[in-house]
Design an enzyme around this catalytic site. Structure first.
Site, PDB file in Angstrom:
ATOM      1  N   ASN A 145       0.832  -1.209   0.000  1.00  0.00           N
ATOM      2  CA  ASN A 145       0.000   0.000   0.000  1.00  0.00           C
ATOM      3  C   ASN A 145       0.862   1.252   0.000  1.00  0.00           C
ATOM      4  O   ASN A 145       0.564   2.229  -0.699  1.00  0.00           O
ATOM      5  CB  ASN A 145      -0.955  -0.006   1.193  1.00  0.00           C
ATOM      6  CG  ASN A 145      -2.125  -0.940   1.005  1.00  0.00           C
ATOM      7  OD1 ASN A 145      -2.524  -1.239  -0.116  1.00  0.00           O
ATOM      8  ND2 ASN A 145      -2.673  -1.423   2.103  1.00  0.00           N
ATOM      9  N   GLU A 146       1.942   1.240   0.783  1.00  0.00           N
ATOM     10  CA  GLU A 146       2.876   2.376   0.758  1.00  0.00           C
ATOM     11  C   GLU A 146       3.448   2.549  -0.641  1.00  0.00           C
ATOM     12  O   GLU A 146       3.496   3.668  -1.167  1.00  0.00           O
ATOM     13  CB  GLU A 146       4.029   2.147   1.731  1.00  0.00           C
ATOM     14  CG  GLU A 146       3.677   2.271   3.176  1.00  0.00           C
ATOM     15  CD  GLU A 146       4.828   1.912   4.101  1.00  0.00           C
ATOM     16  OE1 GLU A 146       4.594   1.912   5.316  1.00  0.00           O
ATOM     17  OE2 GLU A 146       5.954   1.631   3.629  1.00  0.00           O
ATOM     18  N   LEU A 147       3.874   1.455  -1.245  1.00  0.00           N
ATOM     19  CA  LEU A 147       4.479   1.528  -2.577  1.00  0.00           C
ATOM     20  C   LEU A 147       3.494   2.047  -3.606  1.00  0.00           C
ATOM     21  O   LEU A 147       3.858   2.835  -4.480  1.00  0.00           O
ATOM     22  CB  LEU A 147       5.025   0.157  -3.000  1.00  0.00           C
ATOM     23  CG  LEU A 147       5.819   0.185  -4.300  1.00  0.00           C
ATOM     24  CD1 LEU A 147       7.118   0.974  -4.115  1.00  0.00           C
ATOM     25  CD2 LEU A 147       6.104  -1.222  -4.771  1.00  0.00           C
TER      26      LEU A 147
END
Length: 156
Positions: A90-92
């Site tokens: 999700n961060e990526l």
């Protein structure tokens, strides 16, 4: 995720981070990432990393989204188990979105993993996606794969 209490400050909307670190804690937190984080701080670079008090949930918390959006540079540290974490993916995905919409600089690091394994989702990344496909919807999984393909293609 909240920023570390030391020189990194907090992830409030008034903060501006120069660097956002995305990493799989169990792979690199106490070695490579810790050394990189402290080297950046020692150089006077305002850096965000989580402080191991991440509250689990389905969505990225607002502070984490703000930290990614406010950072000039994101450094995803790809490691063996990075793709097994929905948080990392999700961060990526958010980092990839910021790269494409705001021109955020992304400097990937491939820590004891080949860039082609990230880019093509082979090895442990393939295994992680086999599990993800049973737990998450098709659209989410495809966004994660696209982000890995694109960011994994950048020169690290």
């Amino acid at each position: 995720m909240a920023a570390s209490k030391n020189n990194a400050g907090s992830a409030s909307s008034s903060s501006k981070f120069e660097v956002f670190l995305s990493f799989r804690g169990k792979d690199t937190r106490t070695n490579f990432t810790d050394h990189l984080y402290h080297a950046l701080l020692d150089a006077g670079i305002h850096t965000f990393r989580d402080n191991e008090e991440l509250l689990m949930g389905k969505k990225l918390v607002p502070e984490l989204i703000d930290a990614i959006e406010q950072s000039r540079i994101s450094i995803p540290i790809f490691s063996e188990n990075y793709a097994s974490s929905k948080w990392c993916l999700n961060e990526l995905t958010k980092i990839f979105e910021c790269k494409n919409t705001t021109g955020q600089v992304v400097l990937p690091i491939f820590y004891i993993i080949e860039p082609s394994a990230v880019r093509n989702q082979t090895g442990s990344y393939s295994e992680a996606f086999e599990r993800h496909q049973t737990c998450y919807d098709y659209t989410t999984v495809q966004k994660w794969k696209e982000a890995l393909r694109e960011v994994g293609s950048l020169k690290g």
